[in-house]
Design a protein around this motif. Structure first.
Motif, PDB file in Angstrom:
ATOM      1  N   THR A  65      -5.483  -2.532  -2.767  1.00 43.40           N
ATOM      2  CA  THR A  65      -6.031  -3.163  -1.564  1.00 43.40           C
ATOM      3  C   THR A  65      -6.450  -4.601  -1.865  1.00 43.40           C
ATOM      4  O   THR A  65      -6.299  -5.479  -1.022  1.00 43.40           O
TER       5      THR A  65
ATOM      6  N   PRO B 206       0.812  -1.217   0.000  1.00 42.41           N
ATOM      7  CA  PRO B 206       0.000   0.000   0.000  1.00 42.41           C
ATOM      8  C   PRO B 206       0.844   1.265   0.000  1.00 42.41           C
ATOM      9  O   PRO B 206       0.520   2.228  -0.697  1.00 42.41           O
TER      10      PRO B 206
ATOM     11  N   LEU C  86      -3.948   4.532   1.700  1.00 41.59           N
ATOM     12  CA  LEU C  86      -3.034   3.403   1.530  1.00 41.59           C
ATOM     13  C   LEU C  86      -1.938   3.427   2.591  1.00 41.59           C
ATOM     14  O   LEU C  86      -1.538   2.388   3.123  1.00 41.59           O
TER      15      LEU C  86
ATOM     16  N   SER D 219      -6.260   2.350  -6.478  1.00 42.97           N
ATOM     17  CA  SER D 219      -6.145   2.097  -5.040  1.00 42.97           C
ATOM     18  C   SER D 219      -6.913   0.831  -4.668  1.00 42.97           C
ATOM     19  O   SER D 219      -6.436   0.033  -3.846  1.00 42.97           O
TER      20      SER D 219
ATOM     21  N   GLU E  77      -3.220   1.945   5.619  1.00 41.18           N
ATOM     22  CA  GLU E  77      -3.266   0.480   5.577  1.00 41.18           C
ATOM     23  C   GLU E  77      -1.899  -0.114   5.910  1.00 41.18           C
ATOM     24  O   GLU E  77      -1.802  -1.114   6.628  1.00 41.18           O
TER      25      GLU E  77
END
Lengths: 567, 549
Positions: free
Chosen positions: A48, A22, A132, A44, A135
């Motif tokens: 993920t 990420p 991101l 994005s 994450e």
């Protein structure tokens, strides 16, 4: 470094990819030429999804590199490389039955939350990049086995979250963002102090050769260590170096436990340090609320489970009353506060406080030593229940926030008193909401029930009164959830503002909610799917070890066995 | 040894060897002369000062860099007293001087980019280089006279630099304030030094410490204690002025606001680094006169352990002063930064706060010198000095980057008020991200280098607190301040990123691909790189620390 036939190298790359993919995606977003908003979001989402696929690989039992091995209750897939040898800091990652479900939950909810971010239109590139980065921080926390690394990832989450709330949030976003930042930073500083205290008290040479091998300490250059596995072993030794008296007659272990506990329950959050949560939740955009409730709160529980108890069992034993007391108070207070809310999102936020109280209660109910039988089964139940509750709450609360977001996007208000009659206008939405809300309520057959049940059963052996209170909270929960359902979905017709905007759920929205509903049902009907992962680890590496420790230690430390029991 | 022999000895052995050790300083002096000559001889060459400065600095870095091998080789460079032991050349000097020169190089590039097309740049570069020479003297001082000379040589050019914008009343006011305050502080320091030198019968720092130790061993009278502690306090006034430590900080916010952002950057980084180097030198000289550079002019070598043990009360005194000053400075700087609306004033208070943080490892280092039955243990003290050097190396990038962005924004918007930065993220996202990274690095959040700086500092502080429990209080002050500092750094970021753009202002567009943007990127990158590669800095820091005790 690139010799992929070597399983260690491959594993390093696999786990690093899960954490840093990420972040790399965020970097690409920053540097790439300006694309349309839609393609930025799609990119994005793709990132993920890729991370989710990698984490699923970790969960499959297959015997290949990185696959989960059910016969190994302890840490597996360990990756250990030196980072800053001068301080004994390593880049150490690993997986076990406690972290794996949370890693999966994180990557799963990240996909859903990213997909739920489609309505975001304000500076999409920055939003996706920060999302991101967030994450990366979350996955890093759950995978790190070096305390320093854990702390770094813990902090890394802070900045993206601040901006995500502060830029894309509601009207009082700046206040909420700074409040979130401040609370978490205070917790982090306490964490840092505790971490340093434990580090300086640790002494690698006290571990036997076998223990050093078990905690991957071979070749460790310094006397002190941040290796969590080594710290656990040091903490559970009969003559643990953490037992030295530090301040006001309490041991270092006691102080470290208290500092860590405060740091973690701020994140959890538990009464009385929960006040950042309703503000942050209310102001955060829907996808961020999902992440906040679904993942960030779990970090607190994970920290208590992974660090507090195994490293400082001594203090955990004597402070069991405090931890389970805090849990119970949170449950009752959260439920009562939820009942008083007029704002739909605030209600869900307070329900999180209440539900996370079960986690604290389940972990804290040190029932292993109730009586003199040293029967670890009840505590094991409570601990597993707490673990289950974390995952179940991750699913139900993320779902609830998403559902609130769906209706908020249409009518632009969250006033519970102005809803009503949604069943007629949005039948699919109302159906999905019923499942998710009943899952949160703890209806048997849905995921919320299992965790609460096991926690209450385990608590019964520790202290009957706490169990009675915990069980009766279910009534309060039922009260506010049913009342919410009545106010929002039932009733003859919707009389609030923007009535025309109440269109049925789009296919994207249904597709986001469907997996959550599916998991709520699956875990409710077949909880073994999760217990299969968590039970061996929690049973063998936490509960059994701490029970052994408790059996051995009253003589060693001179404490009375009955001291920590129900009062 | 008759006079002739002595003279021969000095000229042939000492001076030649000494000159070799001060090559970087000599290069700087030569550059100054070259710049001045170039201005007279080739008036048309507009670029002269910058190019010559860069060449001079590069040469100085080249000759000043311990090229031969790695950090391990630098450790073997023993302390070498030069110029009849008035200066000392060791790896602490080499490493800190190298940091100073690196900073000066980056700084020159920054000044060239931000003051493009302005006059009186010759003076600017000459003064900067002159101050640098003084700073190099400060960090290698081994004699009372050099302490004074270094402080003055570093200060006087700065007074002029502060007043370089002659037509602005604020700039003149800043220069005057700075000069008057500096003169006062230097006077008090001089008095303190003469008290110490007079009381101890010599002006050579290690010899002073040795005499002090003997005095303590032989029983010291209360009058002597009064005079010497008074002298010590007065010296701290001078050093505190250079450090902008509370309560000698009053000049800092005004000077930073009045002077240009370029000059403020120089004062905030180079001046602080040199002052910390001097403080470290003074503290180590009085806390532990190591035999490595203990060659008193008479050539006498004294038994060590007993002397060092005798200096225990001196160490306590130093720890107490430095720790209290650090705690007060840090807290005051952070609290006063709250109310600031001008970015340069805010950074001035932030500088003050950071001076406080950086004094903490000095206290830790002195506290960690332990004399036991098994000899003298200095490992912890070296760790503490290493943490100071690491902090300086990271601080250098952080603060230079902060001031550079302030200067570029001033060029673009004409304002240095925080409120005028509102909504910059929309037009200049790259620059805002750089600023945010710098600000969070100054708070000390991972994964930014500022965290590593704080981390090594707290590490040595905890180590020291195990020896000297009073330092737990200093540690808590440091931690508490980290939380406090969040607010005002965050406010800058909040205004830039979260606040809406004002209607009346056309926001400047500074893309990252422009010269300015690339420079900011270049200075911000180390915030991330140094976090991950702390391991690359530590050996140098340890090398610097290895010869101090």
């Amino acid at each position: 470094m690139f010799n992929f036939s070597d399983p260690t190298v491959l594993l390093t790359w696999l786990l690093s990819a899960i954490i840093f993919l990420p972040a790399v995606g965020a970097l690409i977003l920053c540097l790439a030429p300006r694309e349309s908003d839609a393609s930025t979001k799609r990119f994005s989402l793709f990132i993920t999804l890729a991370v989710f696929a990698l984490t699923v690989w970790l969960a499959i039992p297959g015997g290949r590199v990185g696959n989960f091995n059910f016969s190994q209750p302890g840490m597996q897939s360990i990756v250990n490389h030196t980072w800053i040898p001068a301080f004994g800091i390593n880049y150490m990652l690993g997986i076990d039955g406690i972290s794996l479900p949370l890693v999966l939950l994180t990557s799963f909810l990240s996909v859903l939350a990213m997909w739920a971010s489609w309505p975001i239109t304000k500076s999409v590139r920055a939003y996706c990049a920060l999302f991101l980065l967030l994450e990366t921080g979350m996955l890093g926390v759950f995978l790190a086995l070096d305390f320093f690394l854990f702390y770094v990832f813990w902090e890394v989450m802070l900045l993206p979250m601040y901006f995500l709330i502060g830029i894309w949030g509601g009207p009082r976003r700046e206040y909420a963002a700074i409040k979130f930042f401040l609370f978490t930073l205070v917790g982090s500083v306490l964490l840092l102090v505790a971490m340093l205290m434990l580090y300086f008290a640790s002494d690698v040479s006290k571990l036997s050769q076998a223990q050093q091998v078990a905690s991957n300490l071979i070749g460790h250059g310094t006397k002190h260590t941040f290796n969590l596995l080594a710290l656990m072993q040091l903490g559970q030794m009969p003559d643990s170096p953490f037992h030295q008296t530090l301040l006001w007659g309490q041991s270092l272990s006691w102080w470290a436990f208290v500092l860590l506990l405060i740091g973690f329950i701020i994140k959890l959050p538990s009464v009385p340090v929960h006040t950042w949560l309703p503000d942050a939740h209310v102001e955060a955009p829907t996808p961020i609320s999902m992440i906040l409730a679904g993942v960030l709160l779990k970090m607190g529980g994970y920290g208590v489970l992974r660090v507090c108890y195994p490293v400082c069992p001594d203090a955990g034993y004597h402070l069991a009353w405090l931890v389970s007391g805090l849990g119970t108070v949170s449950m009752v207070y959260g439920a009562l506060a939820a009942m008083a809310q007029k704002d739909f999102k605030r209600l869900v936020a307070y329900s999180s406080v209440s539900h996370m109280g079960y986690v604290l209660l389940g972990i804290g109910a040190w029932s292993a030593t109730a009586g003199t039988s040293y029967d670890p089964n009840y505590w094991n139940m409570a601990m597993n229940g707490a673990m289950f509750q974390m995952i179940a709450h991750g699913i139900s609360s993320a779902g609830m926030f998403f559902l609130v977001g769906v209706v908020y996007e249409r009518v632009h208000h969250r006033d519970l008193d102005k809803f009503g009659g949604l069943f007629a206008r949005m039948p699919v939405y109302a159906g999905i909401s019923m499942v998710i809300f009943f899952a949160a309520l703890g209806l048997p057959g849905l995921c919320g029930f299992i965790g609460e049940f096991f926690v209450v059963v385990g608590t019964w052996a520790y202290c009957k009164w706490l169990a009675v209170v915990a069980a009766s909270v279910v009534v309060l929960t039922a009260g506010y959830i049913l009342w919410t359902i009545q106010r929002v979905y039932l009733g003859p017709e919707y009389k609030g503002p923007h009535a025309d905007a109440l269109t049925p759920m789009t296919r994207r929205e249904i597709a986001i909610a469907a997996p959550l509903v599916a998991f709520a049902l699956l875990l409710g009907v077949y909880p073994q799917a999760l217990f299969k992962y968590t039970e061996p680890t929690i049973g063998k590496t936490v509960v059994q070890k701490l029970t052994d420790w408790a059996q051995a230690s009253p003589k060693a430390t001179g404490h009375d066995v009955t001291e920590g029991r129900s009062q | 040894m008759n006079f002739n022999e002595l003279l021969q000895d000095v000229v042939q052995k000492d001076t030649l060897a000494s000159l070799r050790a001060v090559q970087p300083e000599l290069t700087l002096c030569a550059t100054i002369i070259a710049i001045l000559l170039a201005k007279i001889l080739i008036p048309a060459w507009k670029q002269s000062p910058f190019h010559l400065t860069v060449i001079g600095l590069a040469t100085a870095m080249f000759v000043g860099f311990p090229w031969h091998g790695s950090a391990a080789a630098a450790v073997s460079t023993l302390a070498q007293p030069i110029f009849t032991a008035s200066l000392v050349s060791d790896s602490f000097t080499t490493v800190v001087r190298f940091f100073l020169l690196t900073f000066a190089m980056l700084f020159a590039a920054f000044a060239e980019i931000s003051t493009d097309g302005e006059d009186d740049r010759t003076e600017f570069y000459v003064l900067i280089l002159g101050a640098l020479v003084g700073m190099c003297l400060m960090i290698s001082a081994n004699h009372v006279l050099i302490v004074l000379l270094g402080v003055e040589m570093a200060s006087v050019p700065c007074y002029v630099l502060a007043g370089l914008k002659r037509r602005q009343s604020k700039s003149s006011e800043a220069a005057l304030k700075y000069a008057v305050f500096g003169a006062g502080a230097a006077g008090v320091m001089m008095f303190g030094l003469s008290l110490l030198a007079g009381g101890l019968g010599t002006a050579h720092l290690p010899a002073m410490a040795a005499n002090l130790a003997k005095m303590i061993q032989g029983g010291i009278s209360p009058q002597q204690i009064t005079i010497l502690s008074l002298g010590g306090l007065m010296v701290m006034v001078g050093v505190g002025f250079k450090l902008s430590a509370v309560p000698f900080h009053f000049w800092a916010p005004d000077v930073f606001e009045g002077a240009t952002a370029e000059v403020a950057a120089f004062l905030s980084v180079a001046s602080k680094a040199a002052a910390l180097g001097l403080l470290m030198r003074l503290c180590s000289a009085f806390a532990f006169p190591a035999d490595m550079y203990f060659h008193s002019p008479i050539g006498e070598l004294l038994p060590q352990a007993s002397l060092i043990a005798a200096l225990a009360p001196v160490r306590q005194y130093i720890v107490a002063i430095v720790a209290v000053l650090a705690a007060v400075t840090c807290t005051f700087g952070n609290l006063a930064a709250y109310g600031q609306t001008n970015m340069k004033r805010l950074l001035a208070y932030s500088t003050i706060a950071h001076a406080g943080y950086m004094m903490m490892p000095v206290a830790a280092a002195v506290a960690l010198i332990r004399v036991g039955s098994d000899g003298v243990s200095v490992d912890g003290a070296r760790d503490a000095v290493a943490s100071l050097v690491t902090y300086i190396s990271i601080y250098l990038f952080m603060n230079l980057a902060a001031f550079a962005i302030v200067a570029f924004l001033r060029n673009a918007t004409g304002s240095e008020e925080i409120a005028d930065y509102a909504g910059l993220v929309r037009r200049s996202p790259g620059l805002t991200v750089c600023m945010a990274i710098v600000m969070f690095s100054l708070v000390g959040l991972p994964p930014l280098a500022g965290f590593q700086a704080k981390w090594v500092m707290f590490y040595s502080l905890i180590e020291a607190a195990h020896v000297c429990p009073a330092l737990w209080a200093l540690l808590s002050v440091g931690l508490l301040n980290t939380i406090l500092s969040l607010f005002y750094y965050l406010r800058v970021v909040r205004v830039m990123a979260l606040s809406p753009e004002p209607l009346y202002r056309e926001a400047p567009t500074i893309p990252l691909t422009s010269m300015v943007g690339m420079y900011c990127g270049l200075l911000t990158a180390p915030m991330l790189l140094l976090f991950f590669a702390l391991d690359r800095v530590l050996p140098w820091a340890h090398a610097a620390a290895s010869t101090l005790f």
